[in-house]
Write a protein that holds these residues in place. Structure first.
Motif, PDB file in Angstrom:
ATOM      1  N   GLY A 245       5.938  13.428   5.268  1.00 41.42           N
ATOM      2  CA  GLY A 245       5.915  12.736   6.560  1.00 41.42           C
ATOM      3  C   GLY A 245       4.594  12.090   6.908  1.00 41.42           C
ATOM      4  N   SER A 246       3.513  12.484   6.235  1.00 37.51           N
ATOM      5  CA  SER A 246       2.206  11.874   6.521  1.00 37.51           C
ATOM      6  C   SER A 246       2.005  10.570   5.761  1.00 37.51           C
ATOM      7  CB  SER A 246       1.082  12.851   6.167  1.00 37.51           C
ATOM      8  OG  SER A 246       0.972  13.022   4.755  1.00 37.51           O
ATOM      9  N   CYS A 247       2.931  10.243   4.867  1.00 42.96           N
ATOM     10  CA  CYS A 247       2.793   9.049   4.024  1.00 42.96           C
ATOM     11  C   CYS A 247       3.520   7.859   4.636  1.00 42.96           C
ATOM     12  CB  CYS A 247       3.366   9.309   2.635  1.00 42.96           C
ATOM     13  SG  CYS A 247       2.612  10.688   1.748  1.00 42.96           S
ATOM     14  N   GLY A 248       2.987   6.687   4.381  1.00 42.19           N
ATOM     15  CA  GLY A 248       3.630   5.460   4.824  1.00 42.19           C
ATOM     16  C   GLY A 248       3.627   4.428   3.720  1.00 42.19           C
ATOM     17  N   LEU A 249       4.428   3.393   3.913  1.00 46.62           N
ATOM     18  CA  LEU A 249       4.426   2.229   3.029  1.00 46.62           C
ATOM     19  C   LEU A 249       4.044   1.030   3.880  1.00 46.62           C
ATOM     20  CD1 LEU A 249       5.223   0.694   0.343  1.00 46.62           C
ATOM     21  CD2 LEU A 249       7.446   0.333   1.454  1.00 46.62           C
TER      22      LEU A 249
ATOM     23  N   ALA B 182      -4.591  -7.882  10.496  1.00 45.69           N
ATOM     24  CA  ALA B 182      -4.725  -8.149   9.062  1.00 45.69           C
ATOM     25  C   ALA B 182      -4.980  -9.622   8.781  1.00 45.69           C
ATOM     26  CB  ALA B 182      -3.457  -7.688   8.332  1.00 45.69           C
ATOM     27  N   TYR B 183      -4.589 -10.492   9.703  1.00 50.06           N
ATOM     28  CA  TYR B 183      -4.758 -11.924   9.458  1.00 50.06           C
ATOM     29  C   TYR B 183      -6.238 -12.307   9.372  1.00 50.06           C
ATOM     30  CZ  TYR B 183      -4.252 -16.962   9.758  1.00 50.06           C
ATOM     31  OH  TYR B 183      -4.317 -18.302   9.488  1.00 50.06           O
ATOM     32  N   SER B 184      -7.070 -11.676  10.180  1.00 52.28           N
ATOM     33  CA  SER B 184      -8.496 -12.021  10.188  1.00 52.28           C
ATOM     34  C   SER B 184      -9.168 -11.669   8.871  1.00 52.28           C
ATOM     35  CB  SER B 184      -9.199 -11.291  11.337  1.00 52.28           C
ATOM     36  OG  SER B 184      -8.683 -11.707  12.580  1.00 52.28           O
ATOM     37  N   ARG B 185      -8.739 -10.560   8.256  1.00 52.08           N
ATOM     38  CA  ARG B 185      -9.373 -10.105   7.022  1.00 52.08           C
ATOM     39  C   ARG B 185      -8.715 -10.682   5.767  1.00 52.08           C
ATOM     40  NH1 ARG B 185     -12.447  -5.473   5.836  1.00 52.08           N
ATOM     41  NH2 ARG B 185     -12.051  -4.649   7.933  1.00 52.08           N
ATOM     42  N   HIS B 186      -7.374 -10.736   5.766  1.00 49.04           N
ATOM     43  CA  HIS B 186      -6.657 -11.066   4.528  1.00 49.04           C
ATOM     44  C   HIS B 186      -5.758 -12.295   4.626  1.00 49.04           C
ATOM     45  CE1 HIS B 186      -8.029  -7.268   2.942  1.00 49.04           C
ATOM     46  NE2 HIS B 186      -7.385  -6.571   3.864  1.00 49.04           N
ATOM     47  N   ARG B 187      -5.645 -12.893   5.808  1.00 52.34           N
ATOM     48  CA  ARG B 187      -4.697 -13.998   6.038  1.00 52.34           C
ATOM     49  C   ARG B 187      -3.256 -13.547   5.753  1.00 52.34           C
ATOM     50  NH1 ARG B 187      -8.252 -15.494   8.640  1.00 52.34           N
ATOM     51  NH2 ARG B 187      -9.227 -17.540   8.707  1.00 52.34           N
ATOM     52  N   THR B 188      -2.965 -12.308   6.182  1.00 49.10           N
ATOM     53  CA  THR B 188      -1.634 -11.749   6.040  1.00 49.10           C
ATOM     54  C   THR B 188      -1.165 -11.196   7.384  1.00 49.10           C
ATOM     55  OG1 THR B 188      -2.425  -9.518   5.512  1.00 49.10           O
ATOM     56  CG2 THR B 188      -2.086 -11.039   3.656  1.00 49.10           C
ATOM     57  N   VAL B 189       0.110 -10.868   7.461  1.00 52.23           N
ATOM     58  CA  VAL B 189       0.636 -10.036   8.534  1.00 52.23           C
ATOM     59  C   VAL B 189       1.087  -8.746   7.864  1.00 52.23           C
ATOM     60  CG1 VAL B 189       2.918 -11.164   8.363  1.00 52.23           C
ATOM     61  CG2 VAL B 189       2.333  -9.810  10.396  1.00 52.23           C
ATOM     62  N   GLU B 190       0.706  -7.614   8.443  1.00 50.68           N
ATOM     63  CA  GLU B 190       0.999  -6.322   7.826  1.00 50.68           C
ATOM     64  C   GLU B 190       2.129  -5.638   8.589  1.00 50.68           C
ATOM     65  OE1 GLU B 190      -1.277  -2.177   6.533  1.00 50.68           O
ATOM     66  OE2 GLU B 190      -1.927  -3.267   8.329  1.00 50.68           O
ATOM     67  N   PHE B 191       3.094  -5.111   7.843  1.00 52.05           N
ATOM     68  CA  PHE B 191       4.206  -4.368   8.430  1.00 52.05           C
ATOM     69  C   PHE B 191       4.031  -2.898   8.051  1.00 52.05           C
ATOM     70  CE2 PHE B 191       5.544  -8.708   7.856  1.00 52.05           C
ATOM     71  CZ  PHE B 191       6.227  -9.009   9.033  1.00 52.05           C
ATOM     72  N   ARG B 192       3.906  -2.022   9.063  1.00 51.23           N
ATOM     73  CA  ARG B 192       3.501  -0.649   8.839  1.00 51.23           C
ATOM     74  C   ARG B 192       4.594   0.382   9.132  1.00 51.23           C
ATOM     75  NH1 ARG B 192      -2.011   0.194   8.608  1.00 51.23           N
ATOM     76  NH2 ARG B 192      -1.713   2.279   9.515  1.00 51.23           N
ATOM     77  N   GLN B 193       5.788  -0.067   9.504  1.00 44.66           N
ATOM     78  CA  GLN B 193       6.777   0.898   9.985  1.00 44.66           C
ATOM     79  C   GLN B 193       7.435   1.718   8.890  1.00 44.66           C
ATOM     80  OE1 GLN B 193       9.893  -0.672  12.524  1.00 44.66           O
ATOM     81  NE2 GLN B 193      10.671   1.355  12.990  1.00 44.66           N
ATOM     82  N   HIS B 194       7.592   1.188   7.699  1.00 44.60           N
ATOM     83  CA  HIS B 194       8.380   1.880   6.680  1.00 44.60           C
ATOM     84  C   HIS B 194       7.761   3.212   6.297  1.00 44.60           C
ATOM     85  CE1 HIS B 194      10.936   2.549   3.200  1.00 44.60           C
ATOM     86  NE2 HIS B 194      11.638   1.476   3.550  1.00 44.60           N
ATOM     87  N   SER B 195       8.604   4.186   6.090  1.00 44.99           N
ATOM     88  CA  SER B 195       8.144   5.517   5.676  1.00 44.99           C
ATOM     89  C   SER B 195       7.643   5.480   4.235  1.00 44.99           C
ATOM     90  CB  SER B 195       9.296   6.517   5.795  1.00 44.99           C
ATOM     91  OG  SER B 195      10.415   6.051   5.065  1.00 44.99           O
ATOM     92  N   GLY B 196       6.869   6.486   3.886  1.00 44.85           N
ATOM     93  CA  GLY B 196       6.353   6.574   2.532  1.00 44.85           C
ATOM     94  C   GLY B 196       7.470   6.675   1.511  1.00 44.85           C
ATOM     95  N   THR B 197       7.305   6.016   0.381  1.00 40.06           N
ATOM     96  CA  THR B 197       8.309   6.052  -0.681  1.00 40.06           C
ATOM     97  C   THR B 197       7.712   5.539  -1.979  1.00 40.06           C
ATOM     98  OG1 THR B 197      10.528   5.328  -1.353  1.00 40.06           O
ATOM     99  CG2 THR B 197       9.182   3.729  -0.165  1.00 40.06           C
ATOM    100  N   ILE B 198       8.259   6.024  -3.088  1.00 38.26           N
ATOM    101  CA  ILE B 198       7.939   5.446  -4.400  1.00 38.26           C
ATOM    102  C   ILE B 198       9.205   4.848  -5.004  1.00 38.26           C
ATOM    103  CG2 ILE B 198       5.988   6.995  -4.806  1.00 38.26           C
ATOM    104  CD1 ILE B 198       7.869   8.510  -6.800  1.00 38.26           C
TER     105      ILE B 198
ATOM    106  N   GLU C 213       0.875  -1.170   0.000  1.00 35.16           N
ATOM    107  CA  GLU C 213       0.000   0.000   0.000  1.00 35.16           C
ATOM    108  C   GLU C 213       0.909   1.215   0.000  1.00 35.16           C
ATOM    109  OE1 GLU C 213      -2.317  -0.492   3.527  1.00 35.16           O
ATOM    110  OE2 GLU C 213      -3.194  -2.393   2.872  1.00 35.16           O
ATOM    111  N   ILE C 214       0.858   1.994  -1.064  1.00 35.08           N
ATOM    112  CA  ILE C 214       1.741   3.147  -1.236  1.00 35.08           C
ATOM    113  C   ILE C 214       0.931   4.426  -1.047  1.00 35.08           C
ATOM    114  CG2 ILE C 214       3.258   4.370  -2.847  1.00 35.08           C
ATOM    115  CD1 ILE C 214       3.709   1.646  -4.262  1.00 35.08           C
ATOM    116  N   GLU C 215       1.253   5.197  -0.026  1.00 31.96           N
ATOM    117  CA  GLU C 215       0.574   6.465   0.245  1.00 31.96           C
ATOM    118  C   GLU C 215       1.407   7.608  -0.338  1.00 31.96           C
ATOM    119  OE1 GLU C 215      -1.491   5.075   4.482  1.00 31.96           O
ATOM    120  OE2 GLU C 215       0.215   6.465   4.498  1.00 31.96           O
ATOM    121  N   ALA C 216       0.776   8.501  -1.091  1.00 29.16           N
ATOM    122  CA  ALA C 216       1.527   9.565  -1.754  1.00 29.16           C
ATOM    123  C   ALA C 216       0.576  10.690  -2.171  1.00 29.16           C
ATOM    124  CB  ALA C 216       2.269   9.003  -2.965  1.00 29.16           C
ATOM    125  N   TYR C 217       1.127  11.698  -2.879  1.00 30.24           N
ATOM    126  CA  TYR C 217       0.297  12.820  -3.327  1.00 30.24           C
ATOM    127  C   TYR C 217       0.927  13.469  -4.563  1.00 30.24           C
ATOM    128  CZ  TYR C 217       3.626  16.222  -1.332  1.00 30.24           C
ATOM    129  OH  TYR C 217       4.747  16.974  -1.064  1.00 30.24           O
TER     130      TYR C 217
END
Length: 314
Positions: free
Chosen positions: A162-166, A245-261, A81-85
């Motif tokens: 700074g408001s964006c995450g990966l 995330a496991y309950s919805r998608h059967r995944t583990v989600e990692f949210r720490q990385h900063s936004g980037t393209i 999931e890539i957050e950007a503007y």
């Protein structure tokens, strides 16, 4: 168990000193881990590597003591999931489609698609904000598709702040409860080192969308009998490691990385997480392990994150 081994186990010395002696007796890593570290072969492997580098293990003993290196080939299913503007969703759909990427602009939703989707995200600041969510990608072919997407984002002058995450989702369908616990403990033990190659805004508990694991009880993690009990312990999705995330998608989600393209940054982070998961299937990273001693990283990966750490030092 022979008398020599019993004598070593009964000594008052450190675990490290006992491991060193058992390695010299030519016990395997698995045998030593079962005797001393609750099955944590990563601890034993680090001691073995130091002894090997010091030249303390004769060649005949090295061949017996060494355990096969895990296969760290990247084959896992994943998503990003890539957050950007700074680019309209209309233009992005056009440019991505022209590049051969199947994509659609949609309203805000958490539904899994077979195509990339562009959705709104109220947490992002800037003009023409968006979140670009991938379908299920897999292994090297998935990374190749992701690279094309990053090329298009760059060509469209997409920006991050700074408001964006990966956010990275990794398939967890094959996780045992041991893998879950090992992964949480390994990330918890690695978090201080991971913080060093993340921007200051993504470190510790500074970001409410990716809270730290460091304050959680190791005893309670170890005591969990299933994923549901771990989800009760880590009861928010806004964690550096999101179990919800496991309950919805059967995944583990990692949210720490900063936004980037940047594909280089995303690829290295995805591979880092994939390697940590493979390692966690059998071992736990010991507390206090430095980046240069992460057993699941090769020299190339260590160099990349060492340079990132220097660049982001504050």
């Amino acid at each position: 168990m022979n008398e020599q081994i019993r004598t070593i186990l009964a000594e008052s010395g450190t675990k490290t000193s006992k491991i060193r002696k058992l390695l010299l007796l030519r016990l395997t890593h698995r045998e030593i881990a079962d005797l001393l570290t609750n099955g944590n072969r990563g601890f034993v492997w680090n001691v073995y590597k130091r002894m090997r580098d010091e030249g303390l293990l004769p060649e005949t003993e090295v061949s017996v003591a060494a355990t096969p290196e895990p296969d760290y080939s990247f084959r896992r299913k994943f998503g990003v999931e890539i957050e950007a503007y700074n680019c309209t969703r209309y233009r992005l759909v056009h440019e991505l489609t022209e590049a051969g990427i199947e994509v659609a602009a949609e309203g805000y939703n958490h539904n899994l698609r077979t195509h990339w989707k562009l959705v709104s995200d109220s947490s992002i600041n800037g003009n023409d904000t968006f979140e670009l969510v991938s379908p299920i990608l897999e292994g090297e072919r998935g990374l190749e598709e992701l690279e094309k997407v990053c090329w298009v984002l760059d060509a469209c002058n997409v920006k991050i702040n700074g408001s964006c995450g990966l956010h990275v989702h990794m398939s967890a369908e094959d996780f045992s409860i041991t893998t879950w616990k090992n992964l949480l403990l390994s990330y918890k033990h690695a978090e201080t080192e991971i913080d060093k190659f993340m921007p200051a805004s993504r470190r510790g508990n500074r970001n409410t969308y990716c809270s730290s694991l460091t304050g959680y009880s190791e005893r309670r993690i170890q005591a969990a009998q299933n994923i549901e009990e771990l989800q009760e312990l880590f009861n928010s999705r806004y964690m550096k490691v999101n179990l919800k995330a496991y309950s919805r998608h059967r995944t583990v989600e990692f949210r720490q990385h900063s936004g980037t393209i940047s594909f280089t940054k995303i690829e290295n982070w995805v591979r880092f997480l994939g390697r940590m998961i493979i390692f966690a299937s059998t071992s736990v990273l010991p507390a206090g392990t430095r980046l240069e001693n992460f057993p699941f990283l090769g020299e190339k990966e260590k160099l990349y994150y060492k340079l990132r750490t220097k660049k982001l030092a504050v």
